[in-house]
Design an enzyme around this catalytic site. Structure first.
Site, PDB file in Angstrom:
ATOM      1  N   PHE A 170     -17.472 -19.549  17.825  1.00 36.78           N
ATOM      2  CA  PHE A 170     -16.698 -20.365  18.742  1.00 36.78           C
ATOM      3  C   PHE A 170     -17.134 -21.819  18.653  1.00 36.78           C
ATOM      4  CE2 PHE A 170     -17.029 -22.404  22.987  1.00 36.78           C
ATOM      5  CZ  PHE A 170     -15.674 -22.675  23.185  1.00 36.78           C
ATOM      6  N   SER A 171     -16.188 -22.747  18.592  1.00 36.32           N
ATOM      7  CA  SER A 171     -16.443 -24.174  18.641  1.00 36.32           C
ATOM      8  C   SER A 171     -17.409 -24.590  17.539  1.00 36.32           C
ATOM      9  CB  SER A 171     -16.943 -24.564  20.038  1.00 36.32           C
ATOM     10  OG  SER A 171     -16.931 -25.962  20.220  1.00 36.32           O
ATOM     11  N   SER A 172     -18.637 -24.968  17.868  1.00 35.74           N
ATOM     12  CA  SER A 172     -19.603 -25.291  16.817  1.00 35.74           C
ATOM     13  C   SER A 172     -19.810 -24.113  15.882  1.00 35.74           C
ATOM     14  CB  SER A 172     -20.943 -25.701  17.449  1.00 35.74           C
ATOM     15  OG  SER A 172     -21.927 -25.911  16.470  1.00 35.74           O
ATOM     16  N   HIS A 205     -10.521 -24.459  25.779  1.00 37.56           N
ATOM     17  CA  HIS A 205     -11.649 -24.356  24.855  1.00 37.56           C
ATOM     18  C   HIS A 205     -12.577 -23.239  25.349  1.00 37.56           C
ATOM     19  CE1 HIS A 205     -13.781 -26.012  21.459  1.00 37.56           C
ATOM     20  NE2 HIS A 205     -14.903 -26.090  22.155  1.00 37.56           N
TER      21      HIS A 205
END
Length: 444
Positions: A162-164, A288
């Site tokens: 997720f994300s990073s 997000h």
């Protein structure tokens, strides 16, 4: 249908944008990303020494009680401001590992970027090239540790995050395509976006060249990609999803024209490119905060990790005809042919040898004793044929209690093309959706 992408916004300053919204995002994501280890993480084990670790990462490992004899390996990565134990607790990958017998690695990042902590390195020169060092080399070391210690299957190694962690997923697919066979980034950006090339809108060829330059001289197969993004993501713009699509379709040499599109669940739109090498999921209204409940299972199926477990595979009859529920016709080798590559079809059931199939303990479905039901690819639309049995993952099948037969390698269903029911209808792999053309019964 070719869905063009917006070309009006540019994101060269995406790093600054991330810093500007991190305070607001951190509050909303704190439960998901930074949950302290609790009772449910008791089976999570930290491995202190796993090999080369230039990134200085910590390794957390989840090995289910009932692991496959040759398990697949999944690397699951948290976002910035997150913790590996929190990602273990807050996602469904561990429970799916319990069900299917694969192993999950949860790396713990420790870098800082744009005011955020515990980010994976996807910007340094070391991280952006094969063998360069930093976090990717550390994660590959973790993967090799598991493959060696637990007799893991190197053909079933995957990445998600997720994300990073999604950014690092794309980074690993670009820099180590020889290790990772597929990836599922949730709310990420293309490979190289936070490096010197920046996140400004690029042509597919430019995005693809970044990946090719990450490992110069590499000529092997490229990983499949299933990318997810919410339309209301205020941290990483939704348009990043299309940039990821542009990058990976170009890497695979695919057209930008869709192969198919559907809605697996309400509010989800799935776009498929090529024969399934690239899939893109748009989640309407999502911010997000991916993955939502249920999404991890789609990624596991995309990887093919939901098959091959002796604890979850119903035992089919040892031999007989395989009859389509929708058609009433049988799986048939045309003209009783025996040549490798002969496409399989539907035909009136007649009990002849070319309709007599045997399920083996190795997961094969054989005809004539020495020819296997064989998938000629791993994506939607891949043809089904007979081929001399050689033990490949494309010749392994799982017969399920709901009547479907899924390929262990692809996770896709044995499907009558176009929901056809007539004699001569060909068979293919296709995403499982519950149709009668994907349901089969074994009859003697």
């Amino acid at each position: 249908m070719n869905q063009g992408k917006p070309r009006t916004r540019r994101y060269a300053g995406i790093g600054a944008a991330l810093a500007a919204v991190v305070t607001a995002a951190a509050t909303a994501l704190s439960v998901f990303l930074t949950a302290a280890p609790g009772a449910s993480a008791a089976a999570l084990t930290e491995v202190a020494s796993f090999g080369a670790n230039p990134g200085g990462l910590r390794m957390y490992l989840y090995v289910p009680d009932r692991v496959e004899s040759r398990p697949g390996v999944l690397v699951a990565m948290h976002g910035c401001n997150g913790w590996a134990p929190g990602f273990h607790q807050g996602t469904e990958f561990a429970s799916l590992a319990d069900r299917y017998g694969f192993i999950v690695i949860y790396p713990q990042a420790n870098k800082s970027a744009n005011g955020m902590s515990n980010c994976f390195d996807v910007w340094s020169n070391e991280a952006l090239r094969h063998g360069g060092g930093s976090d990717p080399v550390s994660i590959v070391s973790m993967t090799n540790y598991v493959l060696q210690r637990y007799n893991g299957d190197p053909e079933r190694v995957f990445a998600t995050g997720f994300s990073s962690g999604a950014m690092e997923t794309n980074n690993l697919l670009a820099t180590y395509p020889d290790v990772f066979k597929a990836g599922a980034p949730f709310a990420g950006v293309p490979y190289g976006c936070l490096g010197p090339a920046g996140c400004a809108d690029k042509a597919p060829q430019q995005w693809g060249d970044l990946v090719r330059n990450a490992y110069p001289g590499y000529t092997g197969p490229r990983p499949r990609v299933m990318a997810w993004h919410g339309t209301a993501d205020s941290v990483l713009p939704y348009t990043m999803l299309q940039e990821e699509v542009d990058q990976w379709t170009n890497v695979h040499g695919l057209s930008q024209t869709l192969t198919s599109t559907d809605s697996p669940q309400s509010g989800w739109t799935r776009r498929v490119f090529g024969s399934g090498q690239v899939e893109a999921y748009t989640i309407s209204g999502a911010g997000h905060d991916l993955p939502h409940p249920g999404m991890a299972a789609y990624a596991i199926r995309f990887f093919g990790l939901d098959g091959g477990s002796s604890t979850t595979t119903p035992t089919p009859p040892t031999a007989g005809q395989i009859k389509g529920v929708g058609s009433g016709r049988c799986l048939d080798v045309p003209g009783a042919a025996t040549a490798d590559g002969t496409a399989v079809q539907l035909w009136d059931c007649n009990g002849q040898n070319n309709q007599q199939w045997t399920a083996t303990s190795a997961g094969e479905i054989r005809v004539y004793g020495n020819k296997c039901l064989d998938a000629a690819g791993t994506g939607n639309g891949a043809g089904i044929q007979i081929y001399s049995c050689w033990g490949g993952a494309n010749q392994k099948w799982r017969t399920n209690s709901d009547g479907t037969i899924t390929g262990v390698q692809s996770g896709l269903c044995l499907d009558a093309v176009g929901q056809g029911t007539a004699n001569g209808t060909r068979l293919q792999l296709y995403s499982c959706w519950g149709g009668a053309n994907q349901k089969w019964t074994w009859t003697r």
